[in-house]
Scaffold this motif. Structure first.
Motif, PDB file in Angstrom:
ATOM      1  N   ARG A  20     -49.900  42.451  -3.630  1.00 54.62           N
ATOM      2  CA  ARG A  20     -51.350  42.464  -3.443  1.00 54.62           C
ATOM      3  C   ARG A  20     -52.042  42.997  -4.700  1.00 54.62           C
ATOM      4  O   ARG A  20     -53.028  42.429  -5.165  1.00 54.62           O
ATOM      5  CB  ARG A  20     -51.732  43.319  -2.232  1.00 54.62           C
ATOM      6  N   LEU A  21     -51.508  44.066  -5.258  1.00 54.97           N
ATOM      7  CA  LEU A  21     -52.086  44.639  -6.470  1.00 54.97           C
ATOM      8  C   LEU A  21     -51.950  43.694  -7.662  1.00 54.97           C
ATOM      9  O   LEU A  21     -52.875  43.557  -8.460  1.00 54.97           O
ATOM     10  CB  LEU A  21     -51.436  45.985  -6.784  1.00 54.97           C
ATOM     11  N   ILE A  22     -50.808  43.053  -7.772  1.00 52.57           N
ATOM     12  CA  ILE A  22     -50.605  42.094  -8.861  1.00 52.57           C
ATOM     13  C   ILE A  22     -51.629  40.969  -8.749  1.00 52.57           C
ATOM     14  O   ILE A  22     -52.268  40.602  -9.739  1.00 52.57           O
ATOM     15  CB  ILE A  22     -49.161  41.557  -8.864  1.00 52.57           C
ATOM     16  N   GLU A  23     -51.806  40.423  -7.562  1.00 54.70           N
ATOM     17  CA  GLU A  23     -52.781  39.350  -7.361  1.00 54.70           C
ATOM     18  C   GLU A  23     -54.197  39.829  -7.676  1.00 54.70           C
ATOM     19  O   GLU A  23     -54.968  39.122  -8.331  1.00 54.70           O
ATOM     20  CB  GLU A  23     -52.723  38.828  -5.925  1.00 54.70           C
ATOM     21  N   LYS A  24     -54.534  41.019  -7.236  1.00 51.44           N
ATOM     22  CA  LYS A  24     -55.869  41.574  -7.464  1.00 51.44           C
ATOM     23  C   LYS A  24     -56.169  41.703  -8.950  1.00 51.44           C
ATOM     24  O   LYS A  24     -57.214  41.249  -9.429  1.00 51.44           O
ATOM     25  CB  LYS A  24     -55.970  42.948  -6.792  1.00 51.44           C
ATOM     26  N   TYR A  25     -55.249  42.304  -9.702  1.00 51.01           N
ATOM     27  CA  TYR A  25     -55.494  42.532 -11.120  1.00 51.01           C
ATOM     28  C   TYR A  25     -55.322  41.275 -11.954  1.00 51.01           C
ATOM     29  O   TYR A  25     -55.965  41.123 -12.990  1.00 51.01           O
ATOM     30  CB  TYR A  25     -54.665  43.701 -11.637  1.00 51.01           C
ATOM     31  N   HIS A  39     -58.522  40.145 -14.217  1.00 49.30           N
ATOM     32  CA  HIS A  39     -58.403  40.049 -15.671  1.00 49.30           C
ATOM     33  C   HIS A  39     -58.060  38.640 -16.150  1.00 49.30           C
ATOM     34  O   HIS A  39     -57.753  38.441 -17.327  1.00 49.30           O
ATOM     35  CB  HIS A  39     -57.373  41.057 -16.177  1.00 49.30           C
ATOM     36  N   ASP A  40     -58.077  37.689 -15.230  1.00 50.38           N
ATOM     37  CA  ASP A  40     -57.844  36.283 -15.548  1.00 50.38           C
ATOM     38  C   ASP A  40     -56.530  36.054 -16.299  1.00 50.38           C
ATOM     39  O   ASP A  40     -56.497  35.450 -17.372  1.00 50.38           O
ATOM     40  CB  ASP A  40     -59.028  35.716 -16.343  1.00 50.38           C
ATOM     41  N   VAL A  41     -55.460  36.591 -15.726  1.00 49.74           N
ATOM     42  CA  VAL A  41     -54.116  36.373 -16.259  1.00 49.74           C
ATOM     43  C   VAL A  41     -53.238  35.851 -15.130  1.00 49.74           C
ATOM     44  O   VAL A  41     -53.510  36.107 -13.950  1.00 49.74           O
ATOM     45  CB  VAL A  41     -53.498  37.657 -16.871  1.00 49.74           C
ATOM     46  N   PRO A  42     -52.184  35.126 -15.460  1.00 52.16           N
ATOM     47  CA  PRO A  42     -51.299  34.614 -14.404  1.00 52.16           C
ATOM     48  C   PRO A  42     -50.619  35.747 -13.626  1.00 52.16           C
ATOM     49  O   PRO A  42     -50.083  36.679 -14.232  1.00 52.16           O
ATOM     50  CB  PRO A  42     -50.269  33.786 -15.164  1.00 52.16           C
ATOM     51  N   ALA A  43     -50.638  35.634 -12.322  1.00 51.26           N
ATOM     52  CA  ALA A  43     -50.005  36.653 -11.487  1.00 51.26           C
ATOM     53  C   ALA A  43     -48.504  36.730 -11.743  1.00 51.26           C
ATOM     54  O   ALA A  43     -47.934  37.820 -11.735  1.00 51.26           O
ATOM     55  CB  ALA A  43     -50.273  36.364 -10.011  1.00 51.26           C
ATOM     56  N   ASP A  44     -47.875  35.592 -12.013  1.00 49.89           N
ATOM     57  CA  ASP A  44     -46.435  35.631 -12.265  1.00 49.89           C
ATOM     58  C   ASP A  44     -46.109  36.344 -13.574  1.00 49.89           C
ATOM     59  O   ASP A  44     -45.050  36.958 -13.706  1.00 49.89           O
ATOM     60  CB  ASP A  44     -45.799  34.248 -12.195  1.00 49.89           C
ATOM     61  N   LEU A  45     -47.039  36.336 -14.546  1.00 51.06           N
ATOM     62  CA  LEU A  45     -46.843  37.109 -15.771  1.00 51.06           C
ATOM     63  C   LEU A  45     -46.858  38.597 -15.456  1.00 51.06           C
ATOM     64  O   LEU A  45     -45.979  39.344 -15.892  1.00 51.06           O
ATOM     65  CB  LEU A  45     -47.917  36.779 -16.804  1.00 51.06           C
ATOM     66  N   LEU A  46     -47.846  39.023 -14.686  1.00 57.02           N
ATOM     67  CA  LEU A  46     -47.889  40.443 -14.312  1.00 57.02           C
ATOM     68  C   LEU A  46     -46.662  40.834 -13.499  1.00 57.02           C
ATOM     69  O   LEU A  46     -46.136  41.937 -13.660  1.00 57.02           O
ATOM     70  CB  LEU A  46     -49.162  40.743 -13.519  1.00 57.02           C
ATOM     71  N   GLN A  71     -42.752  41.136 -24.403  1.00 59.60           N
ATOM     72  CA  GLN A  71     -43.082  40.082 -25.361  1.00 59.60           C
ATOM     73  C   GLN A  71     -42.532  38.741 -24.894  1.00 59.60           C
ATOM     74  O   GLN A  71     -43.220  37.722 -24.949  1.00 59.60           O
ATOM     75  CB  GLN A  71     -42.530  40.409 -26.750  1.00 59.60           C
ATOM     76  N   LYS A  72     -41.311  38.729 -24.410  1.00 64.46           N
ATOM     77  CA  LYS A  72     -40.698  37.495 -23.917  1.00 64.46           C
ATOM     78  C   LYS A  72     -41.479  36.941 -22.724  1.00 64.46           C
ATOM     79  O   LYS A  72     -41.717  35.736 -22.644  1.00 64.46           O
ATOM     80  CB  LYS A  72     -39.241  37.750 -23.512  1.00 64.46           C
ATOM     81  N   ALA A  73     -41.900  37.809 -21.821  1.00 64.50           N
ATOM     82  CA  ALA A  73     -42.672  37.369 -20.657  1.00 64.50           C
ATOM     83  C   ALA A  73     -43.999  36.758 -21.091  1.00 64.50           C
ATOM     84  O   ALA A  73     -44.391  35.696 -20.609  1.00 64.50           O
ATOM     85  CB  ALA A  73     -42.915  38.541 -19.705  1.00 64.50           C
ATOM     86  N   ILE A  74     -44.674  37.401 -22.019  1.00 65.70           N
ATOM     87  CA  ILE A  74     -45.967  36.895 -22.494  1.00 65.70           C
ATOM     88  C   ILE A  74     -45.778  35.555 -23.202  1.00 65.70           C
ATOM     89  O   ILE A  74     -46.519  34.602 -22.940  1.00 65.70           O
ATOM     90  CB  ILE A  74     -46.663  37.920 -23.407  1.00 65.70           C
ATOM     91  N   GLU A  75     -44.805  35.481 -24.074  1.00 67.45           N
ATOM     92  CA  GLU A  75     -44.563  34.240 -24.804  1.00 67.45           C
ATOM     93  C   GLU A  75     -44.231  33.081 -23.872  1.00 67.45           C
ATOM     94  O   GLU A  75     -44.592  31.941 -24.144  1.00 67.45           O
ATOM     95  CB  GLU A  75     -43.456  34.425 -25.838  1.00 67.45           C
ATOM     96  N   SER A  76     -43.573  33.368 -22.757  1.00 69.05           N
ATOM     97  CA  SER A  76     -43.218  32.283 -21.826  1.00 69.05           C
ATOM     98  C   SER A  76     -44.448  31.755 -21.074  1.00 69.05           C
ATOM     99  O   SER A  76     -44.392  30.686 -20.498  1.00 69.05           O
ATOM    100  CB  SER A  76     -42.155  32.764 -20.836  1.00 69.05           C
TER     101      SER A  76
END
Length: 64
Positions: free
Chosen positions: A14-19, A23-30, A54-59
């Motif tokens: 729930r927190l991941i989805e909220k943030y 912040h307009d970022v993919p939930a799966d990245l968070l 870094q690897k997560a962001i780059e993907s």
């Protein structure tokens, strides 16, 4: 303020989805960043966290 590290997976999601939305970022990245961080919690040396984040962001960054 008292810290409680006993948070269930539903609350984390729930927190991941909220943030992610806020912040307009993919939930799966968070979620990937959260997972990487949770694997190094309590370690004296956490140098691998930078590489994992870094690897997560780059993907998730699309190349145009």
């Amino acid at each position: 303020m008292e810290y409680n590290d006993e948070v269930d997976g539903g609350e984390i999601n729930r927190l991941i989805e909220k943030y992610a939305q806020k912040h307009d970022v993919p939930a799966d990245l968070l979620a990937e960043i959260y997972e990487a961080e949770s694997q190094v919690v309590g370690m004296d040396r956490r140098s691998s966290i930078h590489k994992d984040v870094q690897k997560a962001i780059e993907s998730h960054v699309s190349e145009d």
